[in-house]
Design a protein around this motif. Sequence first.
Motif, PDB file in Angstrom:
ATOM      1  N   ALA A 105       0.864  -1.181   0.000  1.00 21.02           N
ATOM      2  CA  ALA A 105       0.000   0.000   0.000  1.00 21.02           C
ATOM      3  C   ALA A 105       0.898   1.228   0.000  1.00 21.02           C
ATOM      4  CB  ALA A 105      -0.908   0.013   1.233  1.00 21.02           C
ATOM      5  N   GLU A 106       0.542   2.203  -0.831  1.00 21.26           N
ATOM      6  CA  GLU A 106       1.297   3.460  -0.877  1.00 21.26           C
ATOM      7  C   GLU A 106       0.475   4.554  -0.213  1.00 21.26           C
ATOM      8  OE1 GLU A 106       3.371   6.583  -4.084  1.00 21.26           O
ATOM      9  OE2 GLU A 106       2.405   4.749  -4.794  1.00 21.26           O
ATOM     10  N   TRP A 107       1.034   5.155   0.814  1.00 20.00           N
ATOM     11  CA  TRP A 107       0.389   6.259   1.519  1.00 20.00           C
ATOM     12  C   TRP A 107       1.016   7.560   1.042  1.00 20.00           C
ATOM     13  CZ3 TRP A 107      -3.272   4.840   5.325  1.00 20.00           C
ATOM     14  CH2 TRP A 107      -3.262   3.484   5.691  1.00 20.00           C
ATOM     15  N   ARG A 108       0.194   8.466   0.546  1.00 18.94           N
ATOM     16  CA  ARG A 108       0.708   9.787   0.181  1.00 18.94           C
ATOM     17  C   ARG A 108       0.667  10.666   1.423  1.00 18.94           C
ATOM     18  NH1 ARG A 108       4.169  10.618  -3.436  1.00 18.94           N
ATOM     19  NH2 ARG A 108       3.378  12.652  -4.124  1.00 18.94           N
ATOM     20  N   ILE A 109       1.826  11.176   1.775  1.00 18.02           N
ATOM     21  CA  ILE A 109       2.015  11.901   3.034  1.00 18.02           C
ATOM     22  C   ILE A 109       2.280  13.371   2.746  1.00 18.02           C
ATOM     23  CG2 ILE A 109       3.385  12.032   5.143  1.00 18.02           C
ATOM     24  CD1 ILE A 109       1.828   9.431   4.865  1.00 18.02           C
ATOM     25  N   GLN A 110       1.565  14.212   3.453  1.00 18.55           N
ATOM     26  CA  GLN A 110       1.803  15.655   3.371  1.00 18.55           C
ATOM     27  C   GLN A 110       2.734  16.052   4.516  1.00 18.55           C
ATOM     28  OE1 GLN A 110      -1.371  18.744   4.211  1.00 18.55           O
ATOM     29  NE2 GLN A 110      -1.240  18.920   1.985  1.00 18.55           N
ATOM     30  N   GLN A 111       3.963  16.414   4.142  1.00 24.83           N
ATOM     31  CA  GLN A 111       4.954  16.844   5.130  1.00 24.83           C
ATOM     32  C   GLN A 111       4.802  18.342   5.348  1.00 24.83           C
ATOM     33  OE1 GLN A 111       6.917  14.817   6.711  1.00 24.83           O
ATOM     34  NE2 GLN A 111       7.216  12.990   5.448  1.00 24.83           N
ATOM     35  N   ASN A 112       4.394  18.701   6.528  1.00 26.94           N
ATOM     36  CA  ASN A 112       4.185  20.111   6.847  1.00 26.94           C
ATOM     37  C   ASN A 112       5.057  20.455   8.043  1.00 26.94           C
ATOM     38  OD1 ASN A 112       3.293  22.704   7.084  1.00 26.94           O
ATOM     39  ND2 ASN A 112       1.125  22.194   7.323  1.00 26.94           N
ATOM     40  N   GLY A 113       6.276  20.982   7.753  1.00 30.37           N
ATOM     41  CA  GLY A 113       7.232  21.200   8.827  1.00 30.37           C
ATOM     42  C   GLY A 113       7.648  19.856   9.387  1.00 30.37           C
ATOM     43  N   GLY A 114       7.451  19.659  10.671  1.00 31.51           N
ATOM     44  CA  GLY A 114       7.810  18.391  11.298  1.00 31.51           C
ATOM     45  C   GLY A 114       6.658  17.413  11.387  1.00 31.51           C
ATOM     46  N   LYS A 115       5.501  17.759  10.809  1.00 33.77           N
ATOM     47  CA  LYS A 115       4.311  16.911  10.909  1.00 33.77           C
ATOM     48  C   LYS A 115       4.061  16.178   9.601  1.00 33.77           C
ATOM     49  CE  LYS A 115      -0.537  17.060  12.380  1.00 33.77           C
ATOM     50  NZ  LYS A 115      -1.684  17.943  12.688  1.00 33.77           N
ATOM     51  N   ALA A 116       3.746  14.888   9.679  1.00 35.78           N
ATOM     52  CA  ALA A 116       3.468  14.076   8.492  1.00 35.78           C
ATOM     53  C   ALA A 116       2.044  13.542   8.559  1.00 35.78           C
ATOM     54  CB  ALA A 116       4.463  12.918   8.395  1.00 35.78           C
ATOM     55  N   ASP A 117       1.189  13.989   7.642  1.00 39.23           N
ATOM     56  CA  ASP A 117      -0.218  13.597   7.641  1.00 39.23           C
ATOM     57  C   ASP A 117      -0.554  12.789   6.390  1.00 39.23           C
ATOM     58  OD1 ASP A 117      -0.884  14.986  10.036  1.00 39.23           O
ATOM     59  OD2 ASP A 117      -0.928  16.860   8.898  1.00 39.23           O
ATOM     60  N   PRO A 118      -1.069  11.559   6.520  1.00 40.07           N
ATOM     61  CA  PRO A 118      -1.544  10.821   5.345  1.00 40.07           C
ATOM     62  C   PRO A 118      -2.789  11.499   4.771  1.00 40.07           C
ATOM     63  CG  PRO A 118      -1.254   9.367   7.250  1.00 40.07           C
ATOM     64  CD  PRO A 118      -1.200  10.763   7.759  1.00 40.07           C
ATOM     65  N   ILE A 119      -2.778  11.750   3.463  1.00 38.59           N
ATOM     66  CA  ILE A 119      -3.952  12.365   2.834  1.00 38.59           C
ATOM     67  C   ILE A 119      -4.606  11.437   1.814  1.00 38.59           C
ATOM     68  CG2 ILE A 119      -3.033  14.701   3.151  1.00 38.59           C
ATOM     69  CD1 ILE A 119      -2.550  14.657   0.044  1.00 38.59           C
ATOM     70  N   ALA A 120      -3.884  10.375   1.396  1.00 35.72           N
ATOM     71  CA  ALA A 120      -4.449   9.470   0.396  1.00 35.72           C
ATOM     72  C   ALA A 120      -3.765   8.112   0.473  1.00 35.72           C
ATOM     73  CB  ALA A 120      -4.296  10.058  -1.012  1.00 35.72           C
ATOM     74  N   LEU A 121      -4.458   7.132  -0.061  1.00 33.62           N
ATOM     75  CA  LEU A 121      -3.959   5.755  -0.102  1.00 33.62           C
ATOM     76  C   LEU A 121      -4.051   5.263  -1.547  1.00 33.62           C
ATOM     77  CD1 LEU A 121      -3.194   3.052   1.439  1.00 33.62           C
ATOM     78  CD2 LEU A 121      -5.660   2.602   1.490  1.00 33.62           C
ATOM     79  N   SER A 144      -7.682   6.422  -2.837  1.00 33.49           N
ATOM     80  CA  SER A 144      -8.699   6.736  -1.821  1.00 33.49           C
ATOM     81  C   SER A 144      -8.246   7.946  -1.017  1.00 33.49           C
ATOM     82  CB  SER A 144      -8.906   5.547  -0.869  1.00 33.49           C
ATOM     83  OG  SER A 144      -9.308   4.398  -1.570  1.00 33.49           O
ATOM     84  N   LYS A 145      -9.175   8.830  -0.730  1.00 33.62           N
ATOM     85  CA  LYS A 145      -8.818  10.002   0.070  1.00 33.62           C
ATOM     86  C   LYS A 145      -8.936   9.689   1.551  1.00 33.62           C
ATOM     87  CE  LYS A 145     -13.303  12.444   0.225  1.00 33.62           C
ATOM     88  NZ  LYS A 145     -13.974  13.715  -0.117  1.00 33.62           N
ATOM     89  N   ILE A 146      -8.098  10.347   2.330  1.00 35.15           N
ATOM     90  CA  ILE A 146      -8.121  10.239   3.786  1.00 35.15           C
ATOM     91  C   ILE A 146      -8.353  11.641   4.324  1.00 35.15           C
ATOM     92  CG2 ILE A 146      -6.790   9.641   5.843  1.00 35.15           C
ATOM     93  CD1 ILE A 146      -5.188   7.707   4.069  1.00 35.15           C
ATOM     94  N   SER A 147      -9.491  11.862   4.933  1.00 39.43           N
ATOM     95  CA  SER A 147      -9.821  13.206   5.417  1.00 39.43           C
ATOM     96  C   SER A 147     -10.600  13.111   6.711  1.00 39.43           C
ATOM     97  CB  SER A 147     -10.657  13.954   4.367  1.00 39.43           C
ATOM     98  OG  SER A 147     -11.962  13.390   4.269  1.00 39.43           O
ATOM     99  N   THR A 148     -10.808  14.252   7.337  1.00 42.75           N
ATOM    100  CA  THR A 148     -11.584  14.280   8.578  1.00 42.75           C
ATOM    101  C   THR A 148     -13.045  13.928   8.317  1.00 42.75           C
ATOM    102  OG1 THR A 148     -11.898  16.660   8.252  1.00 42.75           O
ATOM    103  CG2 THR A 148     -10.076  15.977   9.674  1.00 42.75           C
ATOM    104  N   ASP A 149     -13.493  14.085   7.053  1.00 42.52           N
ATOM    105  CA  ASP A 149     -14.875  13.764   6.709  1.00 42.52           C
ATOM    106  C   ASP A 149     -15.087  12.277   6.457  1.00 42.52           C
ATOM    107  OD1 ASP A 149     -15.562  16.457   6.840  1.00 42.52           O
ATOM    108  OD2 ASP A 149     -15.033  16.796   4.741  1.00 42.52           O
TER     109      ASP A 149
END
Length: 277
Positions: A105-121, A144-149
Motif C-alpha cells: 500500500a502506498e500512503w501519500r504523506i503531506q509533510q508540513n514542517g515536522g508533521k506528516a499527515d496521510p492524505i491518500a492511499l 482513496s482520500k483520507i480526510s476528517t470527513d
Amino acid sequence: MLKSTSPNLLMALAACLTLPAGAATTTMDSIYTSLEAKDCKTLASSDNETGSYHGRCFGTAGFRLDLLEGDLRQTLNVIAPNGKEFPLELWSTVSSGFSSLGSKAEWRIQQNGGKADPIALIVRYNVSEDPATPTKITSYLVVSKISTDGICVTDIVKPGKDANQQARDLADAVADKTCLNHGGKPTESSTPRSLTGAITGFECGDNCYLSIRDQQGKEHTGLCAAPLCDDWNSAAAMPDSFKGKQATVTIGDGKQYDASGNPMGVMDAFKNIELLK
C-alpha cells in the motif's frame, strides 16, 4: 570590484528574506506498507475451497488496513487511529470479478514542517474480468482520500505507462474529490440501475453470482438476489437452459457473507431478472 548581481537572484533573495522566521514548507512524499499475509495478523480464516480471510495489516501514522477475502475476491477496510472503520468496497466500487490486491500500500504523506499527515492511499487491484479468459488480468491503481470527513475511493486508474505518476497526481489533489459508489461512479443517487444483456454464467462459493454480458460486450457480475435465483442458489447451480438467454436485470446493493455467515461487505446485486423473448 564587486560583480553585478542578476535581477533574478536579487528577486530570489528578497523572497527568502520576506518569509517569516520558522515558516514551514509543505511537501508530498510516499510511505509504503505491506499487504502480504506474512506481514499481517490473521483475525479469521477458513479452509474451504474458496477460502475466506480477514487479516489486519500495519499502516502508518496510526492507520491500519484490514484485508478481506471471500469467493476469490479481495477488498480493504481502512481503520483510522480512533478505531473507526471505513470499508472501501473494492469488489464493487472497482470490479466484481475475481480479484487480489498488490503486495504493498502506498500512503501519500503531506509533510508540513515536522508533521506528516496521510492524505491518500494508493493500492494495486488485480482483476479477472473476462470469464472466457480467466487468466487475463487487468491491474488497476485505486486512489482513496483520507480526510476528517471520511475515507473512500475517489479515482480508478487504468493500466498505462504513466499510471503510477497519474495515481500520485490524483492522490495529491484528492481533498475536494467526490467519493465513488459501486461501479466506479460519483455518489449522486441511490436510484436502482438496470442493464440488458445475455446471461453468461452462474457460480457459487460462499455466495452465488450471476454474470451478464451487455450489448457492448462488457461482462457484469453481481450477487444473484432476484426471486428467480432462489432455486439456483439452493442448488448452487443454474439450469443450462438459461445460459445465453437475454434478460434485463435491476441492480441494487447486496451484502456478501463469508462461509461462517459473517458480513464481508457490499457489492452489486441483481435484485430482479426479467427474461426477454
